[in-house]
Design a protein around this motif. Structure first.
Motif, PDB file in Angstrom:
ATOM      1  N   SER A  87       0.847  -1.193   0.000  1.00  0.00           N
ATOM      2  CA  SER A  87       0.000   0.000   0.000  1.00  0.00           C
ATOM      3  C   SER A  87       0.882   1.243   0.000  1.00  0.00           C
ATOM      4  O   SER A  87       1.661   1.456   0.927  1.00  0.00           O
ATOM      5  CB  SER A  87      -0.910   0.022   1.229  1.00  0.00           C
ATOM      6  N   ARG A  88       0.761   2.045  -1.042  1.00  0.00           N
ATOM      7  CA  ARG A  88       1.592   3.256  -1.119  1.00  0.00           C
ATOM      8  C   ARG A  88       1.297   4.219   0.026  1.00  0.00           C
ATOM      9  O   ARG A  88       2.206   4.862   0.549  1.00  0.00           O
ATOM     10  CB  ARG A  88       1.365   3.947  -2.463  1.00  0.00           C
ATOM     11  N   LEU A  89       0.043   4.313   0.430  1.00  0.00           N
ATOM     12  CA  LEU A  89      -0.309   5.244   1.504  1.00  0.00           C
ATOM     13  C   LEU A  89       0.265   4.777   2.840  1.00  0.00           C
ATOM     14  O   LEU A  89       0.759   5.591   3.629  1.00  0.00           O
ATOM     15  CB  LEU A  89      -1.826   5.403   1.593  1.00  0.00           C
ATOM     16  N   PHE A 107      -7.200  13.275  -2.162  1.00  0.00           N
ATOM     17  CA  PHE A 107      -7.959  12.317  -2.955  1.00  0.00           C
ATOM     18  C   PHE A 107      -8.762  13.007  -4.054  1.00  0.00           C
ATOM     19  O   PHE A 107      -9.533  12.369  -4.773  1.00  0.00           O
ATOM     20  CB  PHE A 107      -8.862  11.496  -2.041  1.00  0.00           C
ATOM     21  N   LYS A 117      -1.140   8.627  -8.380  1.00  0.00           N
ATOM     22  CA  LYS A 117      -0.641   7.294  -8.042  1.00  0.00           C
ATOM     23  C   LYS A 117      -1.797   6.348  -7.751  1.00  0.00           C
ATOM     24  O   LYS A 117      -2.869   6.767  -7.300  1.00  0.00           O
ATOM     25  CB  LYS A 117       0.285   7.352  -6.819  1.00  0.00           C
ATOM     26  N   ASN A 119      -3.319   3.065  -5.534  1.00  0.00           N
ATOM     27  CA  ASN A 119      -3.235   2.729  -4.117  1.00  0.00           C
ATOM     28  C   ASN A 119      -2.121   1.740  -3.819  1.00  0.00           C
ATOM     29  O   ASN A 119      -1.514   1.782  -2.750  1.00  0.00           O
ATOM     30  CB  ASN A 119      -4.563   2.143  -3.637  1.00  0.00           C
ATOM     31  N   TYR A 120      -1.855   0.839  -4.772  1.00  0.00           N
ATOM     32  CA  TYR A 120      -0.917  -0.249  -4.519  1.00  0.00           C
ATOM     33  C   TYR A 120       0.310  -0.144  -5.409  1.00  0.00           C
ATOM     34  O   TYR A 120       0.245   0.367  -6.518  1.00  0.00           O
ATOM     35  CB  TYR A 120      -1.610  -1.600  -4.692  1.00  0.00           C
ATOM     36  N   ASN A 123       0.059  -1.161  -9.000  1.00  0.00           N
ATOM     37  CA  ASN A 123      -0.754  -0.391  -9.938  1.00  0.00           C
ATOM     38  C   ASN A 123       0.131   0.281 -10.976  1.00  0.00           C
ATOM     39  O   ASN A 123       1.354   0.174 -10.941  1.00  0.00           O
ATOM     40  CB  ASN A 123      -1.597   0.653  -9.195  1.00  0.00           C
ATOM     41  N   ASP A 133      -5.636   6.967  -7.893  1.00  0.00           N
ATOM     42  CA  ASP A 133      -6.462   6.763  -6.702  1.00  0.00           C
ATOM     43  C   ASP A 133      -6.238   7.872  -5.681  1.00  0.00           C
ATOM     44  O   ASP A 133      -7.114   8.177  -4.882  1.00  0.00           O
ATOM     45  CB  ASP A 133      -6.139   5.405  -6.071  1.00  0.00           C
ATOM     46  N   PHE A 134      -5.029   8.435  -5.686  1.00  0.00           N
ATOM     47  CA  PHE A 134      -4.744   9.598  -4.847  1.00  0.00           C
ATOM     48  C   PHE A 134      -3.718  10.462  -5.550  1.00  0.00           C
ATOM     49  O   PHE A 134      -3.116  10.060  -6.555  1.00  0.00           O
ATOM     50  CB  PHE A 134      -4.286   9.185  -3.442  1.00  0.00           C
TER      51      PHE A 134
END
Length: 243
Positions: A87-89, A107, A117, A119-120, A123, A133-134
């Motif tokens: 998870s990038r976040l 977001f 980017k 989320n993962y 991706n 996604d964000f």
């Protein structure tokens, strides 16, 4: 669990750094086998392994990593850390907690320039002013990335870095090895210790005031042009049962 010293590596066999590492491992008498990271690795194929090394963070590898954990096969980078940092976040939050500066995340698309980017980590690649996604604030900097790497060999944590052109502006190209900044190295070592990581890469950019910002973290780094082959070899050997 398999005979002592049989090592499986989830990695394309032509990856230059891990090809060199595999040869060094074989020179110590260990048996090494590469498995394609997107292959459906069966329990029978894993039955004789003493250690599994993962070089690619994609959903395809997770069943093999879970099976290894359930059956007592050691992992070079642990399953929990691999899942967390996919998870990038979560990765950005962890970097922030370790003392790295991280860009603001939203977001909704910000008014100014940004990096989109998924989320993962598996991706699509980050995209300048694209869809994602964000959205991460774009730090004003030269079109280069400062890539830092850490490898824990069981005795010490080795840190190396390289300067490359940014993939946001075209194909990534190696420029030079970096002189390591001690505060960044300290934060990186803290990350390794806190999450019990064996190998990790962190991408940073430097703004016009000379401040560094961490923008991504990767537990399946490639380590090209770092000179860390010896440290990686020792790190893998240290994870073998009985070493």
């Amino acid at each position: 669990m398999g005979e002592r010293g049989r090592i499986g590596i989830l990695c394309k066999p032509n990856q230059p750094v891990f090809t060199e590492v595999a040869e060094r491992l074989r020179n110590t008498g260990r048996r090494v086998r590469f498995f394609h990271p997107r292959s459906d690795l069966s329990p029978a194929e894993m039955a004789d392994l003493s250690l599994l090394v993962n070089k690619k963070t994609v959903p395809d590898v997770l069943p093999a990593l879970r099976h290894a954990r359930q059956t007592g096969i050691p992992l070079w980078n642990g399953l929990q850390a691999t899942i967390l940092f996919s998870s990038r976040l979560v990765g950005l939050r962890a970097l922030s907690k370790m003392g790295f500066r991280t860009p603001e995340v939203t977001f909704e698309k910000p008014a100014g320039a940004y990096v989109a980017k998924g989320n993962y980590i598996w991706n699509d690649e980050p995209e300048l002013n694209g869809e994602g996604d964000f959205y991460q604030e774009l730090i004003q900097t030269e079109p280069v990335d400062y890539k830092y790497y850490a490898v824990n060999d069981g005795t010490r944590i080795h840190v190396a870095g390289r300067l490359v052109t940014s993939k946001l502006h075209g194909e990534k190209q190696f420029i030079e090895r970096l002189q390591i900044e001690p505060p960044l190295a300290a934060s990186l070592r803290q990350l390794v210790d806190r999450f019990d990581i064996r190998g990790v890469g962190v991408d940073l950019v430097k703004d016009t005031d000379g401040q560094y910002w961490a923008v991504d973290v990767n537990l399946a780094a490639g380590y090209r042009d770092t000179g860390l082959e010896s440290a990686l070899t020792q790190s893998i050997l240290a994870c073998l049962p009985g070493e």
